[in-house]
Write a protein that holds these residues in place. Structure first.
Motif, mmCIF file in Angstrom:
data_model
loop_
_atom_site.group_PDB
_atom_site.id
_atom_site.type_symbol
_atom_site.label_atom_id
_atom_site.label_comp_id
_atom_site.label_asym_id
_atom_site.label_seq_id
_atom_site.Cartn_x
_atom_site.Cartn_y
_atom_site.Cartn_z
ATOM 1 N N VAL A 214 0.841 -1.203 0.000
ATOM 2 C CA VAL A 214 0.000 0.000 0.000
ATOM 3 C C VAL A 214 0.873 1.249 0.000
ATOM 4 N N ALA A 215 2.052 1.174 0.607
ATOM 5 C CA ALA A 215 2.910 2.354 0.677
ATOM 6 C C ALA A 215 3.478 2.726 -0.693
ATOM 7 N N ILE A 216 3.801 1.719 -1.487
ATOM 8 C CA ILE A 216 4.452 2.049 -2.757
ATOM 9 C C ILE A 216 3.492 2.065 -3.937
ATOM 10 N N LEU A 217 2.313 1.560 -3.743
ATOM 11 C CA LEU A 217 1.379 1.459 -4.876
ATOM 12 C C LEU A 217 0.994 2.803 -5.498
ATOM 13 N N PRO A 218 0.708 3.837 -4.692
ATOM 14 C CA PRO A 218 0.252 5.083 -5.319
ATOM 15 C C PRO A 218 1.236 5.618 -6.352
ATOM 16 N N PHE A 219 2.502 5.450 -6.072
ATOM 17 C CA PHE A 219 3.506 5.959 -7.012
ATOM 18 C C PHE A 219 3.372 5.281 -8.354
ATOM 19 N N TYR A 220 3.259 3.959 -8.334
ATOM 20 C CA TYR A 220 3.174 3.231 -9.599
ATOM 21 C C TYR A 220 1.880 3.502 -10.323
ATOM 22 N N ILE A 221 0.820 3.633 -9.528
ATOM 23 C CA ILE A 221 -0.450 3.953 -10.172
ATOM 24 C C ILE A 221 -0.356 5.309 -10.847
ATOM 25 N N GLY A 222 0.313 6.221 -10.149
ATOM 26 C CA GLY A 222 0.489 7.552 -10.727
ATOM 27 C C GLY A 222 1.289 7.514 -12.019
#
Lengths: 242, 635
Positions: free
Chosen positions: B268-276
């Motif tokens: 969950v911590a790193i997912l937003p970056f990749y989604i972005g």
């Protein structure tokens, strides 16, 4: 202005009744909660009183060994062994019906022995006092194991004659037979049908009821049993139980 | 059977006289009890402490060491007593169990020593009386936990790795126990540092910085130094991703690791970056993207790997979820009640802020927690009255239970656990006791198939039944009498349902009512019954055979071929039971036996056996396995 206050008062009344309802609701809720806890306290106190009452029931001691030996067909040693076992299981000296049923049920784990145990209890408890003392126990055992044929058959007749009116009718016999079949439980071979007890009862009456009047008296019973070799032979089976 | 029932056996048998006139068949012969019936006092010497008791007392529990013939092993001829080289203090409790029927657990004794004594004397701990059961369970649990902790501490990190550990194992160890090697420690601190950096960057980038030259509005630092912040973010995410992938690679069980809480937090911590990265630069979608940035704050939870205290807090919250849930529920109730009251009280007021009941929720919560922001205030008199009641009850509803709940946390938690444990264990206890009881009923059914119903030749049945106690004899005889009275037989559930099925299908089996009268018939019903029982036998414990058994084999064949499916094993039990399973289908069995005169009457074999009494005691099902066994192979 006047009209305004009038409407103001009017709506206030409406909302006021509504709030009143809600407040009453709240009060009821609080009340039920507190009442429940009260009830629990009451039941707890009642149990305690019951316990005290039970403990105060006096335990029973049997008559002397010599007297019992004279009244029954057992020797002193046998009486000693029997009493020690009895006293160990029932320190208070009496067996009530529930304990009796529990004990008997342990021998028949397959089915339900409680009905038959109930009839047995009533037969053992000759004084109809609601509990079996050691003397009742011993008397019955003495009759069953060491008594004469006539005594044994009389005992059995008393067992079958549920209402103690001196006659065994079909309903009583059906009750007894059904109770015995209950002890077998569900898993039998061949499977128990609903009219099996009835057939059994009919066969029994066929044999025992000499004058075909629908009831079996003590004399008919004893006569018929004495004529039946099987029964005579099996009555001697339990001679060496103690 | 249950406690003390043996003493009532004479009564039960005597009561059977009541069945006699009803019986339509002849009653079976009663078992002959050759032993002397008079009660005697036995001496039991336990490490020098001499106990005396009636023989009947010990006979009450025939499936224990003292109640069975197993105690003959300990009989000392010279001193005429039974000598046990065990703890005399413990023996006192064991003997009291025989006397009173209740087993108590002595609180000052070690739980393991007690259990060992119970195991020695053949008593299952499940029959400890209710008075001592809780104490026993607690001590046992404590003991087990302590042992588990000890073994865990042994196995855990501090022990050096075995020399042939793979890179994976080393890596996993480094991750789980950072203090084992300096590299691991360095990695541990570096990741901790980057978590802190990332969290601080998230916080700082929203602080307003001095505006750019030529503009008046304050900019948040994130927009002013957007390049710097995005570089920092990218670096952190790269490091976290590397760490996650390395952990995933090193984990001994990848599925379990992927499902663990810590890995979920990592993802969950790193997912937003990749989604972005993946998402297009769209206006409407970027709104959602901004929300995703919120999830970056979850990086702070990664600290729980570095802090033992956080983990414990998480566990505690998880464990007390039900209490917290109840608190929440009661609060919700109060909030709804007061919000409704306030709304209707304020309905008349012009321009009131209490526009709806949900709007009043906010007022109620703020008032009950005694915050009192003052953004919503009642105007009408009724509103003010109820508002004051609300704030007073708020003090009660919130302030009082919270310390009570906090202080009751441990107590309620443990109590609940204990109650559930009790209930769960109660089921297990009852199940075990039921199983022991069922063993008794199975024993009777088994006894029937052994040919015990052949009343005529008492000799041939004697070898089958001589290993039973007198009590069992009598009990079986009693049950047989009942069968004869009612003209029906006892069977087990499986055969009963099977017969029912067959009847319903119209299948006619040529079965006589008495199983024992089948001397060699092998109808399918019969064979299936025996097969099932044989399989059950194969599964139950089988004792090592003893004595000369050969004569009995052929006798078994001639009498009841159905009942000869008992495995014998002098060497390996497993091999024989396999054989048995395979052979069940075919009943033309050949008996492999050392050639001895088959005409030997079983009486001759009898003298051999009494010298070697039965061995297995604890499981009822083994009582009928102790009889002479037969080697079988099918043709």
């Amino acid at each position: 202005m006047h009209a305004h206050t009038h409407t103001h008062i009017h709506t206030l009344n409406q909302s006021q009744t509504q709030t009143l309802c809600v407040a009453v609701n709240m009060g009821l809720v609080m009340g039920t909660f507190s009442m429940q806890s009260n009830k629990q306290d009451r039941t707890y106190r009642k149990d305690k009183i019951d316990d005290d009452f039970e403990l105060s029931i006096v335990c029973h001691r049997p008559e002397g060994l010599d007297k019992l030996e004279a009244q029954t067909n057992f020797s002193k040693q046998e009486l000693q062994v029997l009493y020690r076992g009895f006293k160990n299981e029932c320190p208070s000296g009496v067996v009530n019906e529930d304990t009796f049923k529990q004990i008997y049920a342990q021998f028949f784990p397959h089915g339900d022995a409680s009905t038959y145990a109930h009839y047995l209890f009533n037969t053992f408890d000759s004084a109809h006092s609601g509990s079996i003392k050691f003397e009742d126990f011993i008397m019955a055992l003495s009759t069953l194991l060491r008594g004469s044929v006539r005594e044994k058959l009389t005992w059995t007749f008393n067992l079958y004659d549920i209402n103690r009116d001196g006659y065994i009718n079909k309903e009583e016999m059906t009750d007894i037979v059904r109770a015995i079949y209950d002890m077998m439980g569900k898993y039998t071979y061949p499977a128990l049908k609903t009219d099996t007890p009835k057939q059994h009862v009919d066969a029994f009456f066929q044999k025992m009821d000499k004058n075909r009047d629908g009831v079996v008296t003590l004399d008919e019973f004893i006569l018929s049993c004495q004529e039946d070799e099987n029964i005579m032979r099996s009555l001697q089976l339990f001679k060496n139980v103690i | 059977m249950a406690a003390g029932v043996a003493t009532w056996m004479p009564f039960a048998r005597a009561a059977a006289v009541g069945w006699l006139p009803l019986a339509q068949q002849t009653m079976p012969k009663p078992p002959v009890d050759k032993t002397s019936r008079s009660d005697e006092i036995l001496f039991v010497n336990v490490s020098g402490l001499r106990f005396q008791t009636w023989k009947n007392t010990l006979d009450r529990y025939p499936d224990t060491l003292l109640g069975s013939s197993e105690k003959e092993f300990f009989y000392n001829e010279e001193t005429q007593e039974y000598f046990f080289d065990r703890d005399p203090e413990m023996f006192r409790h064991i003997l009291n169990f025989f006397r009173t029927g209740k087993l108590h657990y002595p609180r000052h004794e070690c739980i393991q020593a007690f259990e060992e004594e119970l195991a020695f004397y053949g008593i299952i701990p499940e029959i400890i009386g209710d008075c001592c059961m809780e104490e026993y369970r607690d001590r046992k649990k404590e003991n087990q936990e302590r042992l588990a902790e000890d073994t865990e501490a042994e196995n855990a990190g501090d022990a050096p790795l075995p020399p042939d550990a793979t890179l994976r194992d080393k890596l996993w160890r480094a991750f789980e126990n950072p203090h084992t090697s300096t590299m691991a420690l360095v990695f541990y601190y570096v990741t901790g540092f980057f978590i802190a950096v990332s969290v601080i960057a998230n916080v700082v980038e929203t602080v307003p910085c001095r505006p750019l030259k030529g503009s008046i509005k304050d900019l948040p630092c994130g927009e002013k130094f957007s390049v710097g912040f995005s570089c920092l973010d990218t670096a952190c995410v790269l490091i976290f991703s590397c760490e996650y992938l390395m952990r995933l690679y090193a984990a001994p069980s990848r599925c379990d690791f992927a499902r663990s809480v810590m890995s979920v937090i990592d993802v969950v911590a790193i997912l937003p970056f990749y989604i972005g990265l993946v998402m297009p630069e769209n206006e409407e979608v970027s709104g959602a993207f901004v929300t995703l940035r919120v999830f970056r704050v979850f990086r702070i939870f990664k600290f729980s790997r570095h802090s033992q205290g956080l983990r414990i807090l998480g566990c505690t919250l998880q464990a007390c979820a039900s209490e917290l849930g109840f608190l929440l529920f009661s609060l919700t109730m109060a909030v709804i009640i007061f919000a409704t009251v306030m709304f209707y009280a304020e309905k008349g007021t012009k321009g009131t802020t209490f526009s709806s009941i949900p709007a009043s929720f906010w007022y109620t919560i703020v008032t009950m927690t005694t915050l009192g922001y003052g953004d919503m205030v009642p105007d009408s008199i009724a509103g003010k009255i109820f508002g004051s009641i609300c704030s007073l009850s708020g003090v009660l509803v919130i302030a009082l239970p919270v310390p009570v709940i906090v202080s009751n946390f441990a107590r309620i938690y443990h109590q609940n656990q204990r109650a559930d444990k009790m209930r769960a264990q109660q089921k297990v206890r009852q199940a075990r006791i039921r199983m022991a009881k069922k063993g008794a009923t199975n024993a009777f059914l088994q006894h029937k198939e052994d040919g015990g119903l052949q009343g005529g030749d008492g000799d041939s049945t004697a070898f089958c039944v001589k290993n039973r106690s007198a009590f069992e004899h009598q009990h079986h005889h009693l049950l047989q009498c009942l069968e004869k009275t009612t003209n029906h037989e006892f069977t087990d559930e499986i055969t009963y349902s099977e017969v029912c099925m067959m009847d319903s299908m119209g299948f006619r089996t040529s079965r006589s009512t008495s199983l024992s009268s089948q001397q060699g018939s092998t109808t399918t019903c019969c064979s299936r019954r025996a097969k099932r029982r044989a399989i059950r036998l194969a599964n139950s414990t089988v004792s090592v055979s003893r004595g000369s058994v050969q004569e009995l084999d052929t006798l078994h064949v001639t009498k009841t071929p159905v009942g000869t499916q008992y495995p014998q094993s002098r060497s390996s039990l497993n091999a024989r039971t396999e054989d048995l399973k395979l052979n069940c289908t075919d009943y033309t069995a050949a008996i492999i036996s050392i050639p001895t005169p088959p005409a030997n009457s079983p009486d001759e074999s009898l003298p051999n056996s009494p010298a070697i009494p039965g061995i297995l005691r604890n499981s009822r099902s083994s009582t009928f396995n102790t009889q002479e066994t037969v080697k079988i192979s099918s043709l």
